[in-house]
Design an enzyme around this catalytic site. Sequence first.
Site, PDB file in Angstrom:
ATOM      1  N   GLN A   1       0.925  -1.218  -0.045  1.00 29.26           N
ATOM      2  CA  GLN A   1       0.003   0.166   0.199  1.00 29.26           C
ATOM      3  C   GLN A   1       0.744   1.326   0.043  1.00 29.26           C
ATOM      4  O   GLN A   1       1.987   1.120   0.649  1.00 29.26           O
ATOM      5  CB  GLN A   1      -0.779  -0.028   1.285  1.00 29.26           C
ATOM      6  CG  GLN A   1      -1.916   1.127   1.384  1.00 29.26           C
ATOM      7  CD  GLN A   1      -2.808   1.023   2.659  1.00 29.26           C
ATOM      8  OE1 GLN A   1      -3.219  -0.203   2.933  1.00 29.26           O
ATOM      9  NE2 GLN A   1      -3.274   1.978   3.156  1.00 29.26           N
TER      10      GLN A   1
ATOM     11  N   ARG B   1       0.691  13.349  14.369  1.00 32.94           N
ATOM     12  CA  ARG B   1       0.026  12.259  14.199  1.00 32.94           C
ATOM     13  C   ARG B   1       0.959  10.904  14.966  1.00 32.94           C
ATOM     14  O   ARG B   1       1.996  10.954  14.755  1.00 32.94           O
ATOM     15  CB  ARG B   1      -0.195  11.809  12.637  1.00 32.94           C
ATOM     16  CG  ARG B   1      -0.956  13.194  11.936  1.00 32.94           C
ATOM     17  CD  ARG B   1      -0.891  13.026  10.477  1.00 32.94           C
ATOM     18  NE  ARG B   1      -1.419  13.899   9.726  1.00 32.94           N
ATOM     19  CZ  ARG B   1      -2.931  14.230   9.362  1.00 32.94           C
ATOM     20  NH1 ARG B   1      -3.655  12.995  10.031  1.00 32.94           N
ATOM     21  NH2 ARG B   1      -3.324  15.014   8.645  1.00 32.94           N
TER      22      ARG B   1
ATOM     23  N   HIS C   1       1.287   5.571  15.969  1.00 31.56           N
ATOM     24  CA  HIS C   1       0.314   4.334  15.410  1.00 31.56           C
ATOM     25  C   HIS C   1       1.415   3.223  15.048  1.00 31.56           C
ATOM     26  O   HIS C   1       2.254   3.392  14.715  1.00 31.56           O
ATOM     27  CB  HIS C   1      -0.158   5.131  14.323  1.00 31.56           C
ATOM     28  CG  HIS C   1      -0.950   6.426  14.395  1.00 31.56           C
ATOM     29  ND1 HIS C   1      -1.135   7.292  13.371  1.00 31.56           N
ATOM     30  CD2 HIS C   1      -1.651   6.454  15.395  1.00 31.56           C
ATOM     31  CE1 HIS C   1      -1.939   8.256  13.872  1.00 31.56           C
ATOM     32  NE2 HIS C   1      -2.219   7.949  15.103  1.00 31.56           N
TER      33      HIS C   1
ATOM     34  N   LYS D   1       6.887   0.554   7.249  1.00 31.78           N
ATOM     35  CA  LYS D   1       6.852   1.806   6.600  1.00 31.78           C
ATOM     36  C   LYS D   1       8.212   2.432   6.112  1.00 31.78           C
ATOM     37  O   LYS D   1       9.090   2.463   6.790  1.00 31.78           O
ATOM     38  CB  LYS D   1       5.974   2.992   7.684  1.00 31.78           C
ATOM     39  CG  LYS D   1       4.695   2.535   8.079  1.00 31.78           C
ATOM     40  CD  LYS D   1       4.163   3.422   8.906  1.00 31.78           C
ATOM     41  CE  LYS D   1       2.729   2.887   9.735  1.00 31.78           C
ATOM     42  NZ  LYS D   1       2.117   3.774  10.520  1.00 31.78           N
TER      43      LYS D   1
ATOM     44  N   HIS E   1       5.075   4.589  14.916  1.00 33.10           N
ATOM     45  CA  HIS E   1       5.258   5.550  14.298  1.00 33.10           C
ATOM     46  C   HIS E   1       4.537   6.747  14.509  1.00 33.10           C
ATOM     47  O   HIS E   1       3.431   6.755  14.702  1.00 33.10           O
ATOM     48  CB  HIS E   1       5.337   5.118  12.731  1.00 33.10           C
ATOM     49  CG  HIS E   1       5.500   6.457  11.920  1.00 33.10           C
ATOM     50  ND1 HIS E   1       4.454   6.802  11.077  1.00 33.10           N
ATOM     51  CD2 HIS E   1       6.779   7.051  11.540  1.00 33.10           C
ATOM     52  CE1 HIS E   1       4.877   7.861  10.385  1.00 33.10           C
ATOM     53  NE2 HIS E   1       6.343   7.978  10.455  1.00 33.10           N
TER      54      HIS E   1
ATOM     55  N   TYR F   1       4.219   7.230   1.933  1.00 29.92           N
ATOM     56  CA  TYR F   1       4.941   6.272   2.620  1.00 29.92           C
ATOM     57  C   TYR F   1       4.366   5.066   2.033  1.00 29.92           C
ATOM     58  O   TYR F   1       3.130   5.020   1.818  1.00 29.92           O
ATOM     59  CB  TYR F   1       4.938   6.357   4.191  1.00 29.92           C
ATOM     60  CG  TYR F   1       3.617   6.273   4.718  1.00 29.92           C
ATOM     61  CD1 TYR F   1       3.090   5.249   5.361  1.00 29.92           C
ATOM     62  CD2 TYR F   1       2.851   7.555   4.941  1.00 29.92           C
ATOM     63  CE1 TYR F   1       2.039   5.423   5.975  1.00 29.92           C
ATOM     64  CE2 TYR F   1       1.690   7.831   5.651  1.00 29.92           C
ATOM     65  CZ  TYR F   1       1.167   6.527   6.064  1.00 29.92           C
ATOM     66  OH  TYR F   1       0.144   6.683   6.632  1.00 29.92           O
TER      67      TYR F   1
ATOM     68  N   ASP G   1      -6.020  10.531  18.460  1.00 30.81           N
ATOM     69  CA  ASP G   1      -4.564  10.425  19.158  1.00 30.81           C
ATOM     70  C   ASP G   1      -4.568  10.945  20.418  1.00 30.81           C
ATOM     71  O   ASP G   1      -3.538  10.811  21.305  1.00 30.81           O
ATOM     72  CB  ASP G   1      -3.683  11.285  18.334  1.00 30.81           C
ATOM     73  CG  ASP G   1      -3.343  10.371  16.879  1.00 30.81           C
ATOM     74  OD1 ASP G   1      -3.735   9.484  16.939  1.00 30.81           O
ATOM     75  OD2 ASP G   1      -2.777  10.995  16.056  1.00 30.81           O
TER      76      ASP G   1
END
Length: 190
Positions: free
Chosen positions: A48, A60, A63, A73, A120, A133, A173
């Site tokens: 992806q 962000r 995660h 990633k 991340h 990414y 978050d």
Amino acid sequence: MPFEFIKTEVPEVILIKPKVFSDKRGFFMESYKKSEFEKAGIDTDFVQDNHSKSIKGVLRGLHYQKEPAAQGKLIRCIKGRIFDVAVDIRKGSPTYGKWVGYELSEENKLMLWIPKGFAHGFLTLSEEAEIIYKVSGAEYSPQHDAGIIWNDKTINIKWPIDSIENIILSEKDKNLPTLEEAEINFVYGG
């Protein structure tokens, strides 16, 4: 060689410096080459690609996706500047809870490889930033989606911020658990 692969303080996380060919017309660089990445120990199939845009102060993360849908990633900032962070969350790892962070920007063209077993996150440093990414392992899976609060005191990330009031977080978050409370099913394999 079109890339320089730089080991970080957490050896599985790799900072990647591409060779950039610039002249008065602009520039050219390879952002991924399977054979070169395999030689550097990044032997993965990407499933992806994601593209994210954020304004200054957006944070962000942190995660990750739990097994069996874990993801690696390959992060690159194509517009603006971000402070990108990876945290080792593999139980039993000699670097468990340790973080590394690097500025990625459209100017320096650095990339960060974050393998499975790491959380991340990133903070937008410029007025706006766009990152793209590549994701390996599994596609996005809401039922495996997880995270750790950005300001966990045991991890103690040194985010480059003037003031906590300048941070912009999503509701999700804001409510993430601490490292100690998070549901983590990664085990260090040696």
